[in-house]
Design an enzyme around this catalytic site. Structure first.
Site, mmCIF file in Angstrom:
data_model
loop_
_atom_site.group_PDB
_atom_site.id
_atom_site.type_symbol
_atom_site.label_atom_id
_atom_site.label_comp_id
_atom_site.label_asym_id
_atom_site.label_seq_id
_atom_site.Cartn_x
_atom_site.Cartn_y
_atom_site.Cartn_z
ATOM 1 C CB THR A 1 -41.901 -47.386 8.485
ATOM 2 O OG1 THR A 1 -41.847 -47.321 7.060
ATOM 3 C CG2 THR A 1 -40.741 -48.211 8.983
ATOM 4 N NE ARG B 1 -36.803 -45.914 -1.235
ATOM 5 C CZ ARG B 1 -37.173 -45.898 0.047
ATOM 6 N NH1 ARG B 1 -37.891 -46.885 0.530
ATOM 7 N NH2 ARG B 1 -36.848 -44.906 0.824
ATOM 8 C CB VAL B 2 -33.590 -51.418 -1.237
ATOM 9 C CG1 VAL B 2 -33.275 -51.841 0.197
ATOM 10 C CG2 VAL B 2 -34.029 -52.638 -2.056
ATOM 11 N N GLY B 3 -34.958 -49.091 0.813
ATOM 12 C CA GLY B 3 -34.733 -47.964 1.718
ATOM 13 C C GLY B 3 -33.942 -48.343 2.960
ATOM 14 C CG ASP B 4 -34.645 -46.008 6.395
ATOM 15 O OD1 ASP B 4 -35.566 -46.058 5.553
ATOM 16 O OD2 ASP B 4 -34.845 -45.766 7.596
ATOM 17 C CB THR C 1 -40.006 -44.340 10.883
ATOM 18 O OG1 THR C 1 -41.045 -43.997 9.938
ATOM 19 C CG2 THR C 1 -40.252 -43.543 12.158
ATOM 20 N N GLY C 2 -38.994 -42.601 8.351
ATOM 21 C CA GLY C 2 -39.014 -41.313 7.640
ATOM 22 C C GLY C 2 -38.532 -41.547 6.224
ATOM 23 N N GLY D 1 -36.273 -42.676 3.858
ATOM 24 C CA GLY D 1 -35.138 -43.562 4.065
ATOM 25 C C GLY D 1 -33.827 -43.061 3.502
HETATM 26 N N1 ASP Z 1 -38.059 -45.310 6.093
HETATM 27 C C1 ASP Z 1 -39.002 -45.940 5.215
HETATM 28 C C2 ASP Z 1 -38.426 -45.973 3.835
HETATM 29 O O1 ASP Z 1 -37.849 -45.001 3.393
HETATM 30 C C3 ASP Z 1 -40.313 -45.262 5.157
HETATM 31 C C4 ASP Z 1 -40.906 -44.836 6.474
HETATM 32 O O2 ASP Z 1 -40.248 -44.880 7.486
HETATM 33 O O3 ASP Z 1 -42.056 -44.426 6.477
HETATM 34 O O4 ASP Z 1 -38.606 -46.960 3.157
#
Ligand code: ASP
Length: 320
Positions: free
Chosen positions: A182, A210-213, A232-233, A235
């Site tokens: 990301t 799915r929707v993330g952070d 990032t990580g 989410g």
């Molecule tokens: N944070 C992002 C998500 O969960 C993924 C990422 O940061 O690698 O969609």
């Protein structure tokens, strides 16, 4: 006087890669340094912090090494569904898109949501239609062969009953299919205005929808008149604790950008067990770069300087 600066990240590795490729890592970091410098120069030429973070993220969305725009991770069905958000801390405005297909520069679509609608978040087909109407894509082919090959190999392993061991070894190889992850950027300009932006294809093999952070203001992206942050990580972890908002709030409460990022990461780790990473900047130009995974790709650029690397050090006080 604020010291203008741009900080960018190209994602954190949440699992240890079995096969390291230092050359590929170095090339990705070089690219990030160039992007941080380019975005800084855009501010020197009169652009705002908001323009700088949008430009930085667009450049990373174009690079298939990163999991955003072209080269995004694929969902379970082999499709690209991107999330992005942007926030103008000076004017307290934000825009975001979630689960949208066919849009290469989701960060620009998020900015259009902020500037051209009364809303903050558009998702799915509605967001795609909005992109088409504005000429911001909607039908771009974002699938990179390496991502498709990786998905095929994982599904094969699952179907052939290769067992958790085989699957595990494929998951370890994941970074080799995109190098980094990301993307995000934070910046402060010469007038002390702050902005943050984040863009992603999300988690590999995520469920469709799915929707993330990265699409959620306060979770993956936040900015105020005091500070800005992009994360990032995994989410879901940042969504549970509103990670980016917390980092900005704690900087406002007197912690340094580094301390605030580290303390929120320790809390995320304690409450969810997940690895995460943040970049942050304060209105005076001081920056923070912290992670609890296996390396955060980052770079920063200012007046006559640029730095960057793969940050592997974890905060002290992390229970592992
Ligand atoms: N944070 C992002 C998500 O969960 C993924 C990422 O940061 O690698 O969609």
């Amino acid at each position: 006087m604020p010291t203008p600066v741009v900080v960018v990240h190209g994602g954190v590795r949440v699992s240890a890669p079995r096969a390291e490729d230092p050359e590929a890592d170095e090339e990705a970091v070089d690219r990030l340094r160039w992007i941080a410098q380019s975005a800084y120069r855009a501010m020197e030429a009169g652009g705002s912090a908001l323009d700088a973070v949008e430009l930085a993220v667009r450049l990373m969305e174009d690079d298939p090494r990163f999991n955003a725009g072209y080269g995004s991770a694929l969902n379970l069905l082999g499709e690209v569904e991107v999330d992005a958000s942007i926030m103008d801390g000076h004017r307290m405005r934000a825009g975001a898109v979630g689960g949208v297909k066919g849009v290469r520069h989701a960060v620009s679509l998020a900015r259009a949501v902020m500037e051209r609608t009364p809303h903050i978040l558009l998702v799915g087909e509605g967001a795609r239609e909005f992109a088409r109407k504005l000429g911001l894509g909607g039908d771009d082919d974002l699938i990179h062969e390496k991502r498709a090959e990786y998905r095929r190999r994982v599904l094969e392993a699952l179907r052939s009953g290769g067992g958790p061991k085989r699957l595990r070894s494929l998951l370890d190889l994941m970074p080799m299919y995109g190098v980094a992850d990301t993307v995000g950027a934070v910046a402060v300009d010469s007038e002390g205005r702050l902005a943050a932006a984040t863009s992603t294809g999300g988690l590999t093999l995520k469920l469709p929808g799915r929707v993330g952070d990265s699409a959620i203001i306060g979770a993956g992206t936040y900015a105020s008149r005091t500070a800005a942050c992009s994360g990032t990580g995994i989410g879901e972890a940042a969504m549970l604790v509103l990670g980016a908002y917390r980092v900005v709030k704690w900087i406002g409460d007197g912690k340094s950008p580094q301390e605030a990022a580290e303390e929120v990461l320790v809390e995320i780790h304690r409450t969810t067990g997940y690895a995460f990473g943040f970049i942050s900047v304060r209105a005076d130009g001081e920056i923070g770069v912290a992670q609890t995974g296996y390396g955060l790709f980052w770079a920063a650029g200012g007046d006559g300087w640029v730095e960057g690397g793969v940050k592997k050090e974890r905060p002290k006080g992390l229970l592992t």
